[in-house]
Design a protein around this motif. Structure first.
Motif, short mmCIF file in Angstrom:
data_model
loop_
_atom_site.label_atom_id
_atom_site.label_comp_id
_atom_site.label_asym_id
_atom_site.label_seq_id
_atom_site.Cartn_x
_atom_site.Cartn_y
_atom_site.Cartn_z
N HIS A 95 0.82 -1.21 0.00
CA HIS A 95 0.00 0.00 0.00
C HIS A 95 0.86 1.27 0.00
CE1 HIS A 95 -3.66 -2.22 0.60
NE2 HIS A 95 -3.27 -2.71 1.76
N THR A 96 0.28 2.35 -0.50
CA THR A 96 0.80 3.69 -0.27
C THR A 96 -0.31 4.49 0.40
OG1 THR A 96 0.05 4.50 -2.44
CG2 THR A 96 2.28 3.57 -2.32
N ASP A 97 0.03 5.70 0.85
CA ASP A 97 -0.94 6.48 1.63
C ASP A 97 -0.83 7.96 1.27
OD1 ASP A 97 -2.73 6.09 4.22
OD2 ASP A 97 -1.61 7.95 4.50
N PRO A 98 -1.94 8.70 1.36
CA PRO A 98 -1.89 10.13 1.05
C PRO A 98 -1.10 10.96 2.07
CG PRO A 98 -4.16 9.32 1.06
CD PRO A 98 -3.32 8.26 1.66
N LYS A 99 -0.93 10.43 3.29
CA LYS A 99 -0.32 11.24 4.35
C LYS A 99 0.88 10.59 5.03
CE LYS A 99 -4.64 13.61 5.49
NZ LYS A 99 -5.72 13.75 6.47
N THR A 100 0.98 9.27 4.94
CA THR A 100 2.05 8.58 5.66
C THR A 100 3.02 7.93 4.69
OG1 THR A 100 0.44 8.07 7.39
CG2 THR A 100 2.51 6.83 7.43
N PRO A 101 4.32 8.25 4.79
CA PRO A 101 5.29 7.67 3.87
C PRO A 101 5.45 6.15 4.07
CG PRO A 101 6.22 9.57 5.03
CD PRO A 101 4.94 9.22 5.71
N THR A 102 5.79 5.47 2.98
CA THR A 102 6.19 4.07 3.11
C THR A 102 7.58 4.04 3.75
OG1 THR A 102 7.23 4.03 0.91
CG2 THR A 102 4.90 3.44 1.04
N VAL A 103 7.91 2.91 4.33
CA VAL A 103 9.24 2.76 4.94
C VAL A 103 10.31 2.93 3.86
CG1 VAL A 103 10.76 1.09 6.09
CG2 VAL A 103 8.34 1.20 6.69
N LEU A 104 11.38 3.63 4.21
CA LEU A 104 12.50 3.80 3.28
C LEU A 104 13.06 2.41 2.98
CD1 LEU A 104 14.02 6.11 1.88
CD2 LEU A 104 15.58 6.15 3.83
N THR A 105 12.93 1.97 1.74
CA THR A 105 13.19 0.58 1.37
C THR A 105 14.37 0.48 0.42
OG1 THR A 105 10.85 0.03 1.63
CG2 THR A 105 12.17 -1.47 0.30
N GLU A 106 15.21 -0.50 0.66
CA GLU A 106 16.39 -0.73 -0.17
C GLU A 106 16.04 -1.72 -1.28
OE1 GLU A 106 20.38 -3.03 0.92
OE2 GLU A 106 20.09 -1.23 2.13
#
Length: 264
Positions: free
Chosen positions: A252-263
Motif C-alpha cells: 500500500h501507499t498512503d496520502p499522508k504517511t510515507p512508506t518505509v525507506l526501502t532498499e
C-alpha cells in the motif's frame, strides 16, 4: 551503494516520491505544502536541504503544490520538460533561472552513478512524463497519472525490481459516485487514470523474474479503497497465473504517511 526509496505521499490530495543512492537524493514531485513536505522528510529521517534536485512529472497541483516554496527555501534545482515548464511557470512563483533545468522526454540523465530515464504517459497535462531509476543493475519504476499503459511504456518499464504503479479507481465505484459525468468521463478516458483492473493487466505484462515489490499508488479517495485495490489487482494477476505473495508482493501507499525507506 544501494538504491533506497519511499513513497512519501500518494493520492488525489498530493504526491511525492523520494529516491536516494549513496551520492544522490531526488524528490519526484512536491504535491503538498512546504510544511507538509518538511514533515514527510522528517518522518523518514531525511532533510530537504540534502536533495540533489526535484524532478517534475507534470503541472497538476497535486504534483507541484509545494514545488516553488521548497525550491526557493532550499535553493534546489528543478528538472522538467519544456512544455511542463511553460505550463507551471505561473503556478510556482519566481524561481531563479540557475535552478531551472530541462529534462526532455524519452531521455536519460546521469547523476553520479544514478541514471534517470524519462518516458511519456497519457494524461491531460501539457507533456506528462514519469521516471525509471537505474543504479548498479537495479531498476525502479514510477508510473502514475496515465489513462492507459501503452506497449511503448511497457517496453520501457519491463522487468523492474520494484514498481510504484497507479491503481487509481474501481470502475463500479466511479460510475455510481457523486462526480459530474464530465469528470467521470475524464478519469475513465485515455487521458485520465488507470483502474485497478487495467493496472493489474498492465502489471501482468511487465513483471519480470527480478520483480519483488509493487506499490499500489495514486488511489482515488472517493472511488477506491486500499483493500479493494489490493484484492482487485491480486485477483486479476492470479487469473494470469501470477500468484501474489510468492515471487513479488503488493504493498500500500498512503496520502499522508510515507512508506518505509526501502532498499532495492
Amino acid at each position: 551503494m544501494t538504491m533506497r526509496f519511499s513513497v512519501l505521499a500518494s493520492g488525489s490530495t498530493g504526491n511525492a516520491f523520494y529516491v536516494e543512492t549513496g551520492e544522490q537524493a531526488f524528490l519526484v514531485d512536491a504535491g503538498l505544502s512546504g510544511k507538509q513536505m518538511e514533515a514527510l522528510f522528517s518522518s523518514i529521517d531525511r532533510e530537504l536541504k540534502n536533495l540533489s534536485g526535484i524532478l517534475v512529472t507534470h503541472e497538476h497541483s497535486d504534483h507541484i503544490k509545494g514545488l516553488g516554496v521548497l525550491a526557493r527555501k532550499y535553493k534546489l534545482p528543478i528538472y522538467a520538460n519544456e512544455r511542463t515548464w511553460q505550463a507551471m511557470e505561473n503556478l510556482i512563483g519566481n524561481v531563479d533561472v540557475e535552478q531551472k533545468f530541462t529534462f526532455d522526454m524519452e531521455t536519460i540523465k546521469s547523476f553520479g552513478g544514478l541514471d534517470i530515464e524519462s518516458f511519456g504517459v497519457s494524461h491531460d497535462a501539457a507533456e506528462p512524463m514519469f521516471y525509471v531509476f537505474h543504479h548498479e543493475g537495479k531498476k525502479l519504476v514510477l508510473i502514475t497519472d496515465t489513462g492507459y499503459v501503452s506497449d511503448r511504456m511497457k517496453g520501457i518499464i519491463k522487468d523492474a525490481d520494484a514498481y510504484v504503479f497507479e491503481s487509481n479507481h474501481d470502475v463500479q465505484m466511479l460510475r455510481v459516485c457523486r462526480y459530474p459525468w464530465n469528470i467521470k468521463r475524464r478519469i475513465l478516458g485515455d487521458f485520465g487514470h488507470v483502474s485497478n483492473e487495467d493496472a493489474a493487466i498492465a502489471m501482468s505484462e511487465v513483471i519480470g523474474d527480478r520483480t519483488k515489490s509493487i506499490y499500489l499508488a495514486h488511489l482515488s479517495q472517493d472511488n477506491n479503497m486500499k483493500d479493494l485495490a489490493k484484492m482487485s489487482v491480486t485477483q486479476t494477476l492470479e487469473m494470469k497465473n501470477m500468484p501474489v505473495g510468492e515471487q513479488f508482493e503488493l504493498l500500500h501507499t498512503d496520502p499522508k504517511t510515507p512508506t518505509v525507506l526501502t532498499e532495492i
